[in-house]
Design a protein around this motif. Structure first.
Motif, PDB file in Angstrom:
ATOM      1  N   SER A  78       0.805  -1.216   0.000  1.00  0.00           N
ATOM      2  CA  SER A  78       0.000   0.000   0.000  1.00  0.00           C
ATOM      3  C   SER A  78       0.842   1.272   0.000  1.00  0.00           C
ATOM      4  N   THR A  79       0.261   2.295  -0.586  1.00  0.00           N
ATOM      5  CA  THR A  79       0.749   3.673  -0.507  1.00  0.00           C
ATOM      6  C   THR A  79      -0.487   4.575  -0.530  1.00  0.00           C
ATOM      7  N   PHE A  80      -0.302   5.830  -0.189  1.00  0.00           N
ATOM      8  CA  PHE A  80      -1.317   6.836  -0.475  1.00  0.00           C
ATOM      9  C   PHE A  80      -0.655   7.927  -1.309  1.00  0.00           C
ATOM     10  N   ALA A  81      -1.463   8.758  -1.946  1.00  0.00           N
ATOM     11  CA  ALA A  81      -0.927   9.858  -2.745  1.00  0.00           C
ATOM     12  C   ALA A  81      -1.741  11.116  -2.489  1.00  0.00           C
ATOM     13  N   LEU A  82      -1.066  12.253  -2.560  1.00  0.00           N
ATOM     14  CA  LEU A  82      -1.704  13.560  -2.369  1.00  0.00           C
ATOM     15  C   LEU A  82      -1.468  14.400  -3.611  1.00  0.00           C
ATOM     16  N   GLN A  83      -2.517  15.016  -4.112  1.00  0.00           N
ATOM     17  CA  GLN A  83      -2.358  16.071  -5.108  1.00  0.00           C
ATOM     18  C   GLN A  83      -2.539  17.387  -4.372  1.00  0.00           C
ATOM     19  N   HIS A  84      -1.475  18.174  -4.331  1.00  0.00           N
ATOM     20  CA  HIS A  84      -1.467  19.393  -3.516  1.00  0.00           C
ATOM     21  C   HIS A  84      -0.921  20.513  -4.383  1.00  0.00           C
ATOM     22  N   GLY A  85      -1.813  21.328  -4.941  1.00  0.00           N
ATOM     23  CA  GLY A  85      -1.369  22.341  -5.883  1.00  0.00           C
ATOM     24  C   GLY A  85      -0.791  21.680  -7.118  1.00  0.00           C
ATOM     25  N   GLU A  86       0.365  22.138  -7.541  1.00  0.00           N
ATOM     26  CA  GLU A  86       1.024  21.555  -8.710  1.00  0.00           C
ATOM     27  C   GLU A  86       1.818  20.298  -8.367  1.00  0.00           C
ATOM     28  N   ASN A  87       1.946  19.989  -7.093  1.00  0.00           N
ATOM     29  CA  ASN A  87       2.818  18.892  -6.674  1.00  0.00           C
ATOM     30  C   ASN A  87       2.048  17.612  -6.392  1.00  0.00           C
ATOM     31  N   THR A  88       2.677  16.506  -6.736  1.00  0.00           N
ATOM     32  CA  THR A  88       2.142  15.183  -6.442  1.00  0.00           C
ATOM     33  C   THR A  88       3.085  14.498  -5.466  1.00  0.00           C
ATOM     34  N   TYR A  89       2.530  13.965  -4.399  1.00  0.00           N
ATOM     35  CA  TYR A  89       3.309  13.247  -3.396  1.00  0.00           C
ATOM     36  C   TYR A  89       2.799  11.807  -3.336  1.00  0.00           C
ATOM     37  N   VAL A  90       3.707  10.860  -3.502  1.00  0.00           N
ATOM     38  CA  VAL A  90       3.356   9.440  -3.375  1.00  0.00           C
ATOM     39  C   VAL A  90       4.131   8.902  -2.181  1.00  0.00           C
ATOM     40  N   SER A  91       3.421   8.408  -1.198  1.00  0.00           N
ATOM     41  CA  SER A  91       4.064   7.993   0.047  1.00  0.00           C
ATOM     42  C   SER A  91       5.039   6.855  -0.172  1.00  0.00           C
ATOM     43  N   GLN A  92       5.861   6.630   0.815  1.00  0.00           N
ATOM     44  CA  GLN A  92       6.702   5.452   0.845  1.00  0.00           C
ATOM     45  C   GLN A  92       5.840   4.189   0.958  1.00  0.00           C
ATOM     46  N   TYR A  93       6.412   3.056   0.609  1.00  0.00           N
ATOM     47  CA  TYR A  93       5.748   1.757   0.765  1.00  0.00           C
ATOM     48  C   TYR A  93       5.312   1.593   2.224  1.00  0.00           C
ATOM     49  N   LEU A  94       4.048   1.206   2.414  1.00  0.00           N
ATOM     50  CA  LEU A  94       3.498   1.127   3.770  1.00  0.00           C
ATOM     51  C   LEU A  94       2.952  -0.254   4.125  1.00  0.00           C
ATOM     52  N   GLY A  95       3.314  -1.268   3.365  1.00  0.00           N
ATOM     53  CA  GLY A  95       3.023  -2.639   3.774  1.00  0.00           C
ATOM     54  C   GLY A  95       1.627  -3.116   3.428  1.00  0.00           C
ATOM     55  N   ASP A  96       1.267  -4.224   4.032  1.00  0.00           N
ATOM     56  CA  ASP A  96       0.003  -4.912   3.792  1.00  0.00           C
ATOM     57  C   ASP A  96      -1.033  -4.415   4.795  1.00  0.00           C
ATOM     58  N   GLN A  97      -2.094  -3.789   4.301  1.00  0.00           N
ATOM     59  CA  GLN A  97      -3.075  -3.175   5.191  1.00  0.00           C
ATOM     60  C   GLN A  97      -3.940  -4.180   5.951  1.00  0.00           C
ATOM     61  N   ASP A  98      -3.804  -5.478   5.642  1.00  0.00           N
ATOM     62  CA  ASP A  98      -4.511  -6.484   6.435  1.00  0.00           C
ATOM     63  C   ASP A  98      -3.898  -6.626   7.827  1.00  0.00           C
ATOM     64  N   SER A  99      -2.679  -6.108   7.997  1.00  0.00           N
ATOM     65  CA  SER A  99      -2.018  -6.117   9.301  1.00  0.00           C
ATOM     66  C   SER A  99      -2.462  -4.885  10.090  1.00  0.00           C
ATOM     67  N   PHE A 100      -2.880  -5.077  11.330  1.00  0.00           N
ATOM     68  CA  PHE A 100      -3.318  -3.957  12.171  1.00  0.00           C
ATOM     69  C   PHE A 100      -2.206  -2.929  12.328  1.00  0.00           C
ATOM     70  N   GLY A 138      -1.373  11.124   8.420  1.00  0.00           N
ATOM     71  CA  GLY A 138      -1.633  12.272   9.284  1.00  0.00           C
ATOM     72  C   GLY A 138      -0.429  13.191   9.389  1.00  0.00           C
ATOM     73  N   LYS A 139       0.748  12.592   9.495  1.00  0.00           N
ATOM     74  CA  LYS A 139       1.966  13.387   9.643  1.00  0.00           C
ATOM     75  C   LYS A 139       2.268  14.178   8.373  1.00  0.00           C
ATOM     76  N   LEU A 140       2.202  13.507   7.221  1.00  0.00           N
ATOM     77  CA  LEU A 140       2.523  14.190   5.970  1.00  0.00           C
ATOM     78  C   LEU A 140       1.490  15.262   5.647  1.00  0.00           C
ATOM     79  N   ALA A 141       0.222  14.965   5.890  1.00  0.00           N
ATOM     80  CA  ALA A 141      -0.821  15.974   5.667  1.00  0.00           C
ATOM     81  C   ALA A 141      -0.603  17.178   6.573  1.00  0.00           C
ATOM     82  N   GLY A 142      -0.161  16.921   7.812  1.00  0.00           N
ATOM     83  CA  GLY A 142       0.116  18.011   8.739  1.00  0.00           C
ATOM     84  C   GLY A 142       1.287  18.861   8.300  1.00  0.00           C
ATOM     85  N   VAL A 143       2.352  18.226   7.830  1.00  0.00           N
ATOM     86  CA  VAL A 143       3.527  18.960   7.360  1.00  0.00           C
ATOM     87  C   VAL A 143       3.158  19.884   6.204  1.00  0.00           C
ATOM     88  N   LEU A 144       2.283  19.397   5.319  1.00  0.00           N
ATOM     89  CA  LEU A 144       1.916  20.156   4.128  1.00  0.00           C
ATOM     90  C   LEU A 144       0.694  21.055   4.323  1.00  0.00           C
TER      91      LEU A 144
END
Length: 766
Positions: A414-436, A447-453
């Motif tokens: 899994s990853t998430f991505a943000l479109q923020h203005g002209e910039n695209t951010y694709v998160s680092q690899y975040l593993g298998d979401q079936d794991s708690f 939450g952290k990346l959204a807060g920074v931006l």
């Protein structure tokens, strides 16, 4: 007197940009200022017109080595006369849209100082400068300055402050600057005790490794587990404690000379290995290796090894002291995210690691090591995992939209991505979401990346699969923000990702998308995975797929290749070839399941590879995702005959059963198993070739986990490049890590005015 204001966007903070600008201003006798801002770097430069132009040209032609400029705006302005040139205080009152600087490996200058007994930073494990060190993993806010990083608690001593203020020093304005007097402190915990400082910590590590013990070390993005790569018992113990019975383990070599004595290399591989990103690079083993590597324990059933250089000074000291290859794998229980804070390490790693090495610089954004490989014949780079050194920026050709959109990706890889203005951010690899734990890490990083931006989405995108935790989280977030969530078909997102990467969104002619992977929720309720799409005039359409076969027993099928083999061979004479993979009770029960006739159907290419691996005797169950296909790929690489291409029956080439029976026939005719495996891959490539040719395509794009397979990629290039324009992923992985980016692209395309009339047909609103 001429004054120009420059706004420079891209990776321009934490790379020595302001000191570089200051030195250029001094060189050309210009006045003005430079500062960091949340949207990049701003410069005002004033002086004689010819000198100002020389400055602008020099900055354009020779920016700082680690910077990546994506936009540069020059505006002629009227200003009073400046007195000198200065770096002024960073501003934080504009929109936060700067690209975030990744973490970079130790540079040659710092490495030289690290091992120089005459240098004041001799053996200081956290030596950095403007050219290297942590950036993304320690950031707390923007613009990038020390006070907004986890270096904030460390006050520079007078010598470090002098370097920081000296324009001619490479640590001028280095936000991570520190030394043994004022810097970060190492501690060691042993036998479940609380961590403490000891004067001979590196001697203790050296002795423990030689004794066969396992060491947990806090790296840049999280903790790593280290052990002696020549000690079979130590590796087996690590696998047992970590719960990782057969997945390959990464290695770390102390120097390039030792690496070259053990593996075959190409210039591309070595360049990647020595790059500032310092990923794990896959190398083929030499027939005769100088070190005593336990290859079969490190990478069971495979022909290549994943190796990285010691990218952090702490790791460089440990590796150089030990003097031999080390296993270096993420510190976690198999399937869980990397552990990155001291408290969690002490509570969770004490029964895996005999020693735990911590330090007091916090990590805010954890990252695994990135992994890449190159195809042996054509040298195509394939990113297997995109994380440290690469994330979170995506240097897009052009954004489809500038609206603030959050995409949540898939479930596995899994990853998430943000479109923020002209910039695209694709998160680092975040593993298998079936794991708690992985899901909690996903939420923390988001939450952290959204807060920074200072990022707040107006829309959220998710996979159509209703049970993906990423989709469920998307629905919760959309509800809390009172915004819409759009659900995008998995394989269309894959296709959109490779279109976006290769600038094909505005393609003036049709593009064939070959999207092959293990699983994806289809619009017909079946399990897709062997798909052919057409992209034309901003519209996606499914134009074909590998023939459906029974998908039985849910996720159990992906973990047991024997079930894929049985599903495909059921009712044929060849099914007897796999009977020994089942006991009698299982054999009877699974046949009963297959005879029901109302099973879910799948077109999965991934399950076809699993079935072939089982038929080849490579195992009937797996312990990690993709294991069977990876072993089949490794086997095919060893084929002795790669020129005598066996033709296929084009009338049957979309039938997985046909390809598996063809493979079985090769084996029963006593063709060497490796040659048969290569012919199996070649048959599937011929099927793709036939599909493209029969529909008169010129452009063909590939995505999905199957195209991590370098045998497939090399065969595609060899067989198709003369007649077709082929497009693969360049900066993202072909696996599900690209889904979040593809969701952004797909949404932007389908939201455009051209496709507005079909918006409701292509999306599924919650």
């Amino acid at each position: 007197m001429k004054t120009v204001h420059l706004h420079i966007e891209g990776i321009v903070q934490g790379v020595g940009f302001r000191p570089h600008v200051y030195r250029l201003a001094q060189e050309f006798s210009l006045n003005g200022w430079v500062n960091n801002a949340p949207d990049g770097v701003h410069i005002e430069i004033q002086g004689k017109p010819a000198s100002v132009q020389d400055f602008l040209n020099a900055l354009r032609e020779n920016p700082p080595k680690l910077s990546r400029i994506i936009n540069r705006t020059e505006t002629l302005v009227a200003r009073p006369k400046f007195d000198g040139f200065q770096i002024i205080e960073s501003k934080d009152n504009s929109e936060k849209s700067v690209l975030l600087t990744p973490d970079y490996a130790i540079c040659t200058s710092c490495e030289k100082e690290l091992f120089d007994p005459e240098n004041r930073r001799f053996r200081y494990p956290f030596i950095t400068c403007t050219n290297c060190g942590p950036r993304f993993s320690i950031i707390d806010g923007l613009p990038y300055d020390r006070i907004r990083t986890t270096m904030q608690p460390f006050n520079m001593c007078s010598e470090c402050k002098n370097e920081y203020d000296d324009i001619y020093d490479r640590r001028y304005y280095s936000q991570t600057n520190s030394c043994p007097v004022c810097g970060i402190t190492l501690s060691i915990a042993e036998n479940g005790q609380q961590p403490c400082e000891v004067p001979d910590i590196f001697q203790r590590i050296y002795s423990a490794l030689h004794e066969g013990k396992i060491i947990a070390v806090k790296g840049i993005g999280g903790f790593l587990l280290l052990c002696d790569a020549s000690n079979k018992e130590s590796i087996q113990l690590l696998r047992q404690r970590k719960g990782r019975p057969s997945k390959p383990l990464a290695l770390m070599y102390p120097d390039e000379e030792m690496l070259l004595s053990d593996v075959e290399t190409t210039p591309q591989q070595l360049e990647a290995y020595m790059s500032v990103e310092a990923p794990i690079v896959l190398f083929n083993c030499k027939g005769s290796m100088e070190s005593d590597l336990q290859v079969n324990e490190i990478a069971p059933g495979l022909t290549s090894l994943g190796i990285m250089r010691p990218y952090a000074p702490l790791l460089a000291l440990i590796a150089r002291d030990f003097g031999s290859p080390l296993v270096a794998t993420s510190a976690n229980i198999s399937g869980a995210p990397i552990i990155y804070n001291n408290e969690q390490a002490l509570s969770s790693l004490s029964w895996i690691a005999d020693l735990i090495i911590t330090h007091d610089r916090d990590i805010t954004l954890p990252e695994d090591d990135s992994v890449i490989k190159f195809t042996p014949e054509h040298g195509k780079r394939i990113i297997l995992r995109r994380s440290r050194g690469f994330a979170p920026n995506y240097l897009a050709r052009k954004s489809v939209s500038t609206d603030p959109v959050l995409s949540m990706g898939a479930s596995l890889k899994s990853t998430f991505a943000l479109q923020h203005g002209e910039n695209t951010y694709v998160s680092q690899y975040l593993g298998d979401q079936d794991s708690f734990d992985a899901h909690e890490s996903f939420k923390h990083t988001l939450g952290k990346l959204a807060g920074v931006l200072d990022f707040t989405p107006r829309e959220i995108l998710a996979d159509m699969h209703p049970q993906y935790l990423s989709t469920i989280l998307a629905e919760k977030l959309a509800k809390s923000h009172t915004i819409p969530v759009w659900k995008i078909q998995h394989h269309e997102a894959h296709f959109a990702a490779v279109l976006g990467e290769n600038g094909l969104i505005e393609s003036g002619e049709p593009v064939l998308g070959v999207i092959w992977d293990g699983t994806g929720y289809g619009t017909d309720g079946q399990v897709w995975g062997g798909e052919f799409f057409n992209y034309e005039n901003h519209r996606f359409s499914r134009i074909g797929h590998l023939a459906y076969f029974a998908h039985i027993l849910g996720d159990k099928m992906s973990r047991e290749p024997r079930l894929s083999a049985l599903s495909l061979l059921h009712g044929t004479i060849a099914e007897q070839a796999i009977k020994d993979c089942f006991n009698q009770q299982e054999w009877e029960y699974y046949h009963k399941v297959l005879r029901k006739g109302d099973n879910l159907q799948t077109s999965s290419a991934g399950r076809l590879f699993d079935a072939a691996a089982c038929l080849a005797g490579l195992g009937y169950s797996t312990t990690y995702e993709g294991e069977a296909a990876v072993k089949l790929e490794a086997l095919a690489k060893t084929a002795s005959d790669k020129k005598n291409l066996r033709p296929i029956d084009f009338e049957q080439c979309m039938s997985p059963v046909y390809h598996l029976l063809r493979f079985h026939q090769f084996l029963t005719n006593k063709m060497p198993t490796a040659d048969a495996a290569w012919q199996f891959h070649a048959g599937l490539v011929q099927a793709i070739h036939f599909k493209a040719r029969s529909h008169n395509y010129r452009k063909v794009a590939f995505s999905g986990g199957v195209f991590q397979n370098d045998v497939m990629v090399d065969l595609l290039v060899s067989l198709m490049q003369e007649k077709f324009e082929l497009y693969f992923h360049e900066e993202l992985s072909p696996n599900d890590e690209n889904i979040s980016f593809g969701q952004l692209i797909h949404h932007g395309i389908s939201s455009s005015a051209v496709a507005a009339e079909e918006y409701a047909d292509n999306f599924y609103e919650n």
